[in-house]
Design an enzyme around this catalytic site. Structure first.
Site, mmCIF file in Angstrom:
data_model
loop_
_atom_site.group_PDB
_atom_site.id
_atom_site.type_symbol
_atom_site.label_atom_id
_atom_site.label_comp_id
_atom_site.label_asym_id
_atom_site.label_seq_id
_atom_site.Cartn_x
_atom_site.Cartn_y
_atom_site.Cartn_z
ATOM 1 N N LYS A 174 32.175 48.858 -58.804
ATOM 2 C CA LYS A 174 31.050 49.770 -59.041
ATOM 3 C C LYS A 174 29.803 48.960 -59.398
ATOM 4 O O LYS A 174 29.696 48.410 -60.482
ATOM 5 C CB LYS A 174 31.348 50.738 -60.192
ATOM 6 N N GLU A 249 31.420 39.909 -69.859
ATOM 7 C CA GLU A 249 30.252 39.012 -69.888
ATOM 8 C C GLU A 249 29.079 39.855 -70.357
ATOM 9 O O GLU A 249 28.599 40.719 -69.617
ATOM 10 C CB GLU A 249 29.966 38.463 -68.483
ATOM 11 N N CYS A 283 20.595 37.222 -68.237
ATOM 12 C CA CYS A 283 21.313 37.112 -69.509
ATOM 13 C C CYS A 283 21.115 35.735 -70.143
ATOM 14 O O CYS A 283 21.261 35.581 -71.344
ATOM 15 C CB CYS A 283 22.797 37.393 -69.281
ATOM 16 N N GLU A 385 18.566 41.797 -78.140
ATOM 17 C CA GLU A 385 18.227 41.400 -76.775
ATOM 18 C C GLU A 385 17.179 42.377 -76.229
ATOM 19 O O GLU A 385 17.383 43.589 -76.250
ATOM 20 C CB GLU A 385 19.487 41.458 -75.905
HETATM 21 P P1 NDP Z 1 24.818 48.107 -68.749
HETATM 22 O O1 NDP Z 1 25.825 47.732 -69.751
HETATM 23 O O2 NDP Z 1 23.946 49.271 -69.017
HETATM 24 O O3 NDP Z 1 25.488 48.378 -67.341
HETATM 25 C C1 NDP Z 1 26.323 47.454 -66.696
HETATM 26 C C2 NDP Z 1 27.247 48.197 -65.757
HETATM 27 O O4 NDP Z 1 28.122 49.009 -66.528
HETATM 28 C C3 NDP Z 1 26.522 49.129 -64.806
HETATM 29 O O5 NDP Z 1 27.204 49.158 -63.572
HETATM 30 C C4 NDP Z 1 26.635 50.446 -65.522
HETATM 31 O O6 NDP Z 1 26.489 51.534 -64.664
HETATM 32 C C5 NDP Z 1 28.045 50.346 -66.071
HETATM 33 N N1 NDP Z 1 28.339 51.252 -67.168
HETATM 34 C C6 NDP Z 1 27.478 51.818 -68.050
HETATM 35 N N2 NDP Z 1 28.145 52.640 -68.901
HETATM 36 C C7 NDP Z 1 29.459 52.587 -68.554
HETATM 37 C C8 NDP Z 1 30.653 53.215 -69.038
HETATM 38 N N3 NDP Z 1 30.631 54.072 -70.056
HETATM 39 N N4 NDP Z 1 31.822 52.921 -68.437
HETATM 40 C C9 NDP Z 1 31.868 52.050 -67.405
HETATM 41 N N5 NDP Z 1 30.775 51.451 -66.882
HETATM 42 C C10 NDP Z 1 29.578 51.702 -67.449
HETATM 43 O O7 NDP Z 1 23.957 46.789 -68.489
HETATM 44 P P2 NDP Z 1 22.685 46.646 -67.581
HETATM 45 O O8 NDP Z 1 22.984 47.060 -66.192
HETATM 46 O O9 NDP Z 1 21.539 47.252 -68.314
HETATM 47 O O10 NDP Z 1 22.534 45.060 -67.530
HETATM 48 C C11 NDP Z 1 21.848 44.329 -68.472
HETATM 49 C C12 NDP Z 1 22.806 43.690 -69.457
HETATM 50 O O11 NDP Z 1 23.734 42.864 -68.779
HETATM 51 C C13 NDP Z 1 22.088 42.779 -70.430
HETATM 52 O O12 NDP Z 1 22.593 42.995 -71.718
HETATM 53 C C14 NDP Z 1 22.460 41.399 -69.948
HETATM 54 O O13 NDP Z 1 22.417 40.418 -70.937
HETATM 55 C C15 NDP Z 1 23.849 41.620 -69.448
HETATM 56 N N6 NDP Z 1 24.220 40.561 -68.529
HETATM 57 C C16 NDP Z 1 25.159 39.642 -68.936
HETATM 58 C C17 NDP Z 1 25.491 38.575 -68.106
HETATM 59 C C18 NDP Z 1 26.523 37.593 -68.521
HETATM 60 O O14 NDP Z 1 27.021 36.887 -67.632
HETATM 61 N N7 NDP Z 1 26.897 37.473 -69.767
HETATM 62 C C19 NDP Z 1 24.830 38.393 -66.821
HETATM 63 C C20 NDP Z 1 23.889 39.418 -66.488
HETATM 64 C C21 NDP Z 1 23.593 40.462 -67.327
HETATM 65 P P3 NDP Z 1 25.047 52.202 -64.403
HETATM 66 O O15 NDP Z 1 24.022 51.116 -64.377
HETATM 67 O O16 NDP Z 1 25.253 52.809 -63.091
HETATM 68 O O17 NDP Z 1 24.851 53.147 -65.525
#
Ligand code: NDP
Length: 481
Positions: A174, A249, A283, A385
């Site tokens: 997803k 991550e 990130c 963050e």
């Molecule tokens: P989110 O946590 O909002 O979303 C990440 C994914 O999880 C999306 O596909 C989202 O879907 C999905 N998601 C959200 N809620 C749920 C749930 N209840 N159950 C299952 N899946 C869910 O993060 P962002 O997309 O806003 O990304 C930014 C974040 O990612 C930052 O905190 C960044 O630091 C982190 N990040 C970490 C990395 C690492 O390697 N450590 C690398 C890159 C980013 P949808 O968007 O469709 O709601």
């Protein structure tokens, strides 16, 4: 223009969601809806899991080299369609096309080729005893779930899909509903590459609906997640009682530690990149800059004047340094963080507001590079963050204070240390609590090395053998002579 209608990729076919419901997808640089994305529900996840379960025995039973051949065909198609994917990634996410062309899309084919090769050489252990031998089978888990964020959409999705598939799992993935376009184009290329139906399924939709349906589906044996720390907590709480394997991550608040004896020009140029690349939405961005006291004033002056000179503009223009942030709600969140920094007494040196880009991007969501000083490490601004083009600069006296500041947040993803004293570099690297440490550079990745965070930045590691081990179950077999 008619809206592009993104489809799910299930059982080798491009399908509408069972409910027929779609969500709007916005191009953030022009501020307009330009496509629609399936709002998938449990029915769609169920269909994807069933098709993956059906495909699994044959896919897992193939020689690694046969799977690798299909993956390499896919990587070739990614390269052949590079410009199409670059444009799609930029339009969906707001990032400069220049960045997508240099980083995002080349990394997709690199991820796939890397894991195709690594899985061919994958080996497991044996432990001899006087009266027999142990050998360890590392077998694919079955159907695994992959959930990825919007900041490096296809780059991060492929970083998970590639090892999972290469080692013999079938996948339900997803992508973020905010940036679904390249995952859709990727699905088309999977069909063209001859990926057997059901081996990879891409199901689009919101986190709380589609994502949650994956977490609780009994057919999904493991979840590999990249995203925010709060979502990571929710995932851990949901999947741990089901005894699914998970890898998280998560977010970062990464220190960029500058000693007075650094190579100044290189440090300044790379710190700027670490702060603002992808509009600060990586990130690994160095969002907390710590500078040794004797260099602090000079560094702040030079850093701010270069930040002011950066061009925020149309992502299609080759000279834009920063494009749009990913969405209007995210723009509002970043602006709210800037307001908090000002309320906390931060001194604003540049940026601090949204910016209007003339022409086709007049309704887009842009923010100027923003620099604050004068905030304590305990301030909300230095603890949370922001994930936007906002950095703080603090000063420190010596190594001990630098370590205390660097380690003084809940996060522990990455850090950079700038010094010409290599012994100091090693000492700092050993004491700093981050999963990734760079000395005199930033964001250099060797795909063989472990990648991931400590503390609230996640659990588990990706990269090299770490991912192949995550996506397999070890089984020890003892044979008595
Ligand atoms: P989110 O946590 O909002 O979303 C990440 C994914 O999880 C999306 O596909 C989202 O879907 C999905 N998601 C959200 N809620 C749920 C749930 N209840 N159950 C299952 N899946 C869910 O993060 P962002 O997309 O806003 O990304 C930014 C974040 O990612 C930052 O905190 C960044 O630091 C982190 N990040 C970490 C990395 C690492 O390697 N450590 C690398 C890159 C980013 P949808 O968007 O469709 O709601």
């Amino acid at each position: 223009m008619p809206l592009i209608s993104i489809k799910n990729y299930i059982d080798g076919q491009l399908l509408d969601p069972a409910s027929g419901n779609y969500l709007e997808n916005v191009n953030p640089a022009i501020g307009q809806v330009y496509s629609q994305v399936p709002n998938s529900q449990l029915d769609d996840i169920d269909a994807a899991v069933q098709s993956a379960e059906k495909a699994f025995p044959k896919w897992a039973g193939m020689a690694a080299s046969q799977r690798a051949e299909i993956l390499r065909r896919l990587a070739d198609l990614i390269d052949q369609n590079r410009e199409r994917l670059v444009t799609a990634e930029s339009d969906d996410n707001g990032k400069p096309m220049r960045l997508a062309r240099a980083v995002d899309i080349p990394r997709v084919s690199a991820n796939i080729r890397f894991y195709a090769g690594l899985s061919e050489g994958f080996a497991s252990e044996s432990h001899a005893m006087p009266d027999g031998i142990n050998y360890t089978l590392r077998q694919p888990l079955g159907v695994v779930g992959v959930i990825s964020p919007w900041n490096l959409p296809l780059y991060l999705l492929s970083w998970k899909i590639a090892p999972a598939l290469a080692i013999g799992n079938c996948v339900v993935a997803k992508p973020s509903e905010v940036t679904p376009m390249t995952a859709y184009l990727f699905s088309e290329l999977c069909i063209e590459a001859g990926m057997p139906p059901g081996v990879l399924n891409v199901v689009h939709g919101g986190g709380a609906t589609t994502g949650d349906a994956m977490l609780t589906h009994p057919g999904i044996k493991a979840i590999s997640f990249t995203g925010g720390t709060e979502t990571g907590e929710h995932i851990a709480r949901t999947v741990a009682p089901q005894f699914k394997k998970f890898s998280l991550e998560l977010g970062g608040k990464n220190p960029n530690v500058v000693f007075a004896d650094c190579d100044y020009e290189r440090t300044l140029a790379t710190s700027l990149q670490a702060a603002f690349a992808n509009q600060g939405q990586i990130c690994l961005c160095g969002s907390r800059i710590l500078v040794q006291k004797s260099l602090h004033e000079r560094f702040v002056n030079d850093f701010v004047s270069r930040a002011k000179a950066m061009k925020v503009g149309d992502p299609h223009e080759p000279d834009s340094d920063l494009g749009a942030v990913v969405s209007q709600p995210h723009q509002q969140k970043i602006l709210q963080c800037i307001e908090t920094a000002q309320q906390e007494g931060g001194e604003l040196h540049c940026g601090g507001s949204a910016i209007t880009v003339e022409g086709r991007c007049a309704d887009g969501f842009f923010i100027q590079p923003t620099v604050f000083t004068g905030l304590s490490n305990e301030s909300q601004t230095n603890q949370q963050e922001i994930f936007g083009p906002v950095v703080t600069i603090q000063s420190f006296e010596d190594e001990d204070q630098a370590i205390a500041l660097a380690n003084g947040t809940r996060y522990g993803l990455s850090s950079s240390i700038w010094t010409s004293d290599i012994s100091r570099g090693h000492r700092m690297a050993a004491r700093i609590n981050t999963g990734v440490v760079w000395i005199n550079t930033w964001m250099v990745r060797d795909l063989r090395t472990p990648f991931g965070g400590m503390k609230s930045s996640g659990t588990g590691r990706e990269g090299g053998q770490e991912s192949l081990r995550f996506f397999t179950e070890p089984k020890n077999v003892f044979v008595k002579y």
